[in-house]
Design an enzyme around this catalytic site. Structure first.
Site, PDB file in Angstrom:
ATOM      1  N   ASP A  13       0.805  -1.218   0.000  1.00  0.00           N
ATOM      2  CA  ASP A  13       0.000   0.000   0.000  1.00  0.00           C
ATOM      3  C   ASP A  13       0.840   1.271   0.000  1.00  0.00           C
ATOM      4  O   ASP A  13       0.449   2.293   0.564  1.00  0.00           O
ATOM      5  CB  ASP A  13      -0.974   0.016   1.202  1.00  0.00           C
ATOM      6  N   LYS A  16       1.827   2.154  -5.059  1.00  0.00           N
ATOM      7  CA  LYS A  16       2.314   1.549  -6.305  1.00  0.00           C
ATOM      8  C   LYS A  16       1.353   1.841  -7.449  1.00  0.00           C
ATOM      9  O   LYS A  16       1.772   2.159  -8.554  1.00  0.00           O
ATOM     10  CB  LYS A  16       2.469   0.015  -6.142  1.00  0.00           C
ATOM     11  N   GLY A  17       0.032   1.718  -7.168  1.00  0.00           N
ATOM     12  CA  GLY A  17      -0.986   1.925  -8.206  1.00  0.00           C
ATOM     13  C   GLY A  17      -0.838   3.294  -8.851  1.00  0.00           C
ATOM     14  O   GLY A  17      -0.819   3.431 -10.076  1.00  0.00           O
ATOM     15  N   ALA A  39      -4.175  -7.813  -3.569  1.00  0.00           N
ATOM     16  CA  ALA A  39      -3.709  -6.464  -3.873  1.00  0.00           C
ATOM     17  C   ALA A  39      -4.886  -5.518  -4.059  1.00  0.00           C
ATOM     18  O   ALA A  39      -5.951  -5.920  -4.522  1.00  0.00           O
ATOM     19  CB  ALA A  39      -2.880  -6.486  -5.158  1.00  0.00           C
ATOM     20  N   GLY A  40      -4.658  -4.277  -3.701  1.00  0.00           N
ATOM     21  CA  GLY A  40      -5.630  -3.223  -3.983  1.00  0.00           C
ATOM     22  C   GLY A  40      -4.826  -2.007  -4.388  1.00  0.00           C
ATOM     23  O   GLY A  40      -4.112  -1.439  -3.571  1.00  0.00           O
ATOM     24  N   HIS A  41      -4.855  -1.657  -5.671  1.00  0.00           N
ATOM     25  CA  HIS A  41      -4.050  -0.541  -6.170  1.00  0.00           C
ATOM     26  C   HIS A  41      -4.974   0.605  -6.569  1.00  0.00           C
ATOM     27  O   HIS A  41      -5.887   0.421  -7.373  1.00  0.00           O
ATOM     28  CB  HIS A  41      -3.207  -0.996  -7.360  1.00  0.00           C
ATOM     29  N   ARG A 144       1.656 -28.988  -7.242  1.00  0.00           N
ATOM     30  CA  ARG A 144       1.414 -29.379  -8.641  1.00  0.00           C
ATOM     31  C   ARG A 144       0.058 -30.058  -8.836  1.00  0.00           C
ATOM     32  O   ARG A 144      -0.082 -31.013  -9.593  1.00  0.00           O
ATOM     33  CB  ARG A 144       2.571 -30.246  -9.169  1.00  0.00           C
ATOM     34  N   GLN A 225       1.857  -6.339  -3.590  1.00  0.00           N
ATOM     35  CA  GLN A 225       2.395  -6.563  -2.247  1.00  0.00           C
ATOM     36  C   GLN A 225       3.738  -5.817  -2.096  1.00  0.00           C
ATOM     37  O   GLN A 225       3.911  -4.806  -2.735  1.00  0.00           O
ATOM     38  CB  GLN A 225       2.544  -8.057  -1.925  1.00  0.00           C
ATOM     39  N   VAL A 416       2.487  14.005  -3.173  1.00  0.00           N
ATOM     40  CA  VAL A 416       1.977  15.018  -2.246  1.00  0.00           C
ATOM     41  C   VAL A 416       0.447  15.022  -2.196  1.00  0.00           C
ATOM     42  O   VAL A 416      -0.173  15.959  -1.710  1.00  0.00           O
ATOM     43  CB  VAL A 416       2.519  16.428  -2.601  1.00  0.00           C
TER      44      VAL A 416
END
Ligand code: GDP
Ligand code: IMO
Ligand code: MG
Length: 426
Positions: A13, A16-17, A39-41, A144, A225, A416
Site C-alpha cells: 500500500d 504503487k498503483g 492487492a488493492g491498487h 502441482r 504486495q 503530495v
C-alpha cells in the site's frame, strides 16, 4: 526501449498503483506479475477513484497493452466483476491478455484460507490474510495439483481436474475443519461459464512481452504486495505466498532479469502494515492515529485499519539491496504535515548493546531489536499543491534528502496527494 519494474519496499500500500499509472502513460505495455486480489491498487484521475485488484494499473491509458502474467493467482469471478465495474467508466478491454499458466483461485481456496485462519486464531497465530484464497492457491501450485487459466477455457480439463481436487478439498474442509462441503458440480458449471467469457483474453504473456521488448517499446512490470511480504525475504510467516521482489516480478511476467533497466521502489514517507506480524517502528499512540486519519490508512481490499509507524530506513535499505532499486518513489509526504517532531529509524539496537544496520533474517532475531531514531523538526505547511522540488518547504526537502542518504538510493519522485497530478519529479 526500456523495461521498468515497480515494487513495494515496505508492507504494501505504498502507492504503487498511482506510480504505475503515472509511468504507464509513457509505456506501451504493463504486466501484473504475481499475487492476486489480495492487492488493492488505487489510481485517482480526473476526480474518479479507481480501485484495481487484478487488472494492471495501466488500464486507464487507452492503447496500453495490459497483461496478467503467469505468476499470478486469479479469481475469475473477481476479474470479471472488476472488468464490469471498469466498463461503467468507459474502459475497454481489447488490450487485455491473460497468461494460460496463471493459477485459478477456486472457491475451496477461499474457504480453506478462512478456515485455516480461524483455526490458527485459537492459538493466537493467525496471519491476518486478506481471506482471498491466495495461500491455498499457491500451495496447490507448488504441490502441482492446481488448476490454471488454460483449464477454465477447456471444459473437459476443468471437469476432470476440479472433480478430483474438489473432492479432496471437501474432505479437508469437512473432516479436518468441520466446515460445510462445497457443491463441486455447481462450481464446475459456474467456472465453465466464466471460462467462456475469459477465453478471448488468453494468450502467452511471456511471448507478448518479448515482442514488446524486441520492437523497442517500453514495458512496465507491476509488482503487487511488497518486499517485507515476500515469502523468503519478508517477515515470515507473516507474509504473502509469492515473490513480490523485482526478481519474482520478472519471473512472474516471464521476462529475463537482465533486460530490466530501472527498478522503482515505492515507499511511504512513513510506514504502514495491515494484518499481523512484527512492526518495529509502530506507533500505538495519538501520532499513529493522526497518520491513519490524515493518510486515510484503511485497506483498499479489506477496509481494515492499517497499522502506522515512523519511516524505517533499515527496511527500505533491505528493499534497495534485494530489488536492485535504481529510483525511490516517496509517497504521501503530505500526510506528515502537522506533526511537531518527525522520527526516522536509522538502525536497530540489540539487547547485547550492538547495532544492526540491516534487516534480520528471522523473527527471533528481530524480536531482540529496538529501533534507533533520529529526530527532525516537523512541518505545518499544506504541500498538496507543490509540483516541483522548489515548491517544497526546506524542512521537507531536508527530510527527503535524509531518506535518500539513509536508504542509499536516489529519490526520483515524491507524492503530495492521491491524484495522479500530485506528484513531483526530481
Ligand atoms: P498500493 O497498494 O501500493 O497501490 O497502494 P494503495 O492504493 O493500496 O494505497 C495507497 C493509498 O494512498 C491510496 O488510497 C492512494 O489514493 C493514496 N495515495 C497515493 N499517493 C498519495 C499521496 O502522495 N498522498 C496522499 N495523501 N495519498 C496518496
Ligand atoms: P498491495 O499490492 C498490504 C498482507 C495481508 C496479510 C498478508 C498475507 O495492495 O500493496 P494474503 O491474503 O496475501 O495471504 O495475506 O499479506 N497483504 C497485503 N498488505 N497490501 C497488499 O497488497 C497486501 N497483500 C497481502 O494483509 O498480512
Ligand atoms: Mg494496496
Amino acid at each position: 526501449m526500456a523495461v521498468n519494474v515497480i515494487i513495494g519496499t515496505q508492507w504494501g500500500d505504498e502507492a504503487k498503483g498511482k506510480t504505475i499509472d503515472i509511468l504507464a502513460e509513457k509505456s506501451d505495455a504493463v504486466v501484473r506479475a504475481q499475487g492476486g486480489n489480495n492487492a488493492g491498487h488505487t489510481v485517482v484521475a480526473d476526480g474518479v477513484t479507481y480501485k484495481l485488484n487484478l487488472i494492471p494499473s495501466g488500464i486507464l491509458h487507452k492503447g496500453t497493452l495490459c497483461m496478467l502474467g503467469a505468476g499470478m493467482v486469479i479469481d475469475p469471478r473477481v476479474l470479471l466483476s472488476e472488468m464490469e465495474k471498469l466498463t461503467a467508466y468507459g474502459i475497454t478491454f481489447e488490450n487485455l491478455k491473460i497468461d494460460p499458466r496463471a493459477h485459478l483461485i477456486m472457491p475451496w481456496h477461499i474457504a480453506l484460507d478462512n478456515l485455516s485462519e480461524k483455526y490458527k486464531s485459537n492459538s493466537g497465530s493467525s496471519i491476518g490474510t486478506t481471506g482471498r484464497g491466495i495461500g491455498p492457491c499457491y500451495a496447490d501450485k507448488y504441490e502441482r495439483v492446481g488448476l490454471r487459466i488454460y483449464d477454465i477455457a477447456h471444459p473437459e480439463a476443468l471437469k476432470t481436474k476440479a472433480t478430483a481436487t474438489g473432492e479432496l478439498k471437501n474432505r479437508i474442509i469437512t473432516e479436518i475443519y468441520g466446515g460445510e462441503p462445497l457443491d463441486i458440480d455447481s462450481i464446475i458449471a459456474e467456472y465453465a461459464a466464466l471460462g467462456e467469457k475469459l477465453k478471448p483474453f488468453i494468450d502467452d504473456v511471456s511471448v507478448l512481452a518479448d515482442k514488446v521488448i524486441k520492437s523497442g517499446k517500453t514495458l512496465l512490470l507491476e509488482g503487487a504486495q511488497a518486499t517485507l511480504l515476500d515469502i523468503d525475504f519478508g517477515t515470515y510467516p507473516y507474509v504473502t505466498s509469492s515473490h513480490p521482489i523485482s526478481a519474482g516480478v520478472a519471473n512472474g511476467a516471464g521476462v529475463a532479469p537482465n533486460v530490466v533497466d530501472k527498478v522503482y521502489g515505492v515507499a511511504k514517507a512513513y510506514t504502514t502494515r495491515v494484518g499481523e506480524g512484527p512492526f518495529p517502528t509502530e506507533l500505538k499512540d495519538d501520532i499513529g492515529d493522526y497518520i491513519r486519519e490524515k493518510g486515510q490508512e484503511f485497506g483498499t481490499t479489506t477496509g481494515r485499519p492499517r497499522r502506522t509507524g515512523w519511516f524505517d530506513a533499515v527496511i527500505v535499505r533491505h528493499a534497495v539491496r534485494l530489488n536492485g532499486i535504481t529510483d525511490l518513489v516517496i509517497g504521501k509526504l503530505d500526510t506528515l504535515s502537522g506533526i511537531e517532531t518527525l522520527k526516522i529509524c536509522t538502525s536497530y539496537k540489540k539487547s547485547d548493546g550492538t547495532t544492526l544496520d540491516y534487516f534480520p533474517s528471522v523473527l527471533e532475531e528481530l524480536a531482540d531489536c529496538t529501533p534507533v531514531y533520529e529526530e527532525f523538526p516537523g512541518f505545518d505547511d499544506d504541500i498538496t499543491a507543490a509540483r516541483t522540488w522548489e515548491d517544497l518547504p526546506g524542512i521537507c526537502q531536508d527530510y527527503i534528502l535524509k531518506l535518500q542518504k539513509l536508504c542509499g538510493c536516489k529519490v526520483s519522485m515524491i507524492g503530495v496527494g492521491p491524484d495522479r497530478v500530485q506528484q513531483i519529479n526530481i
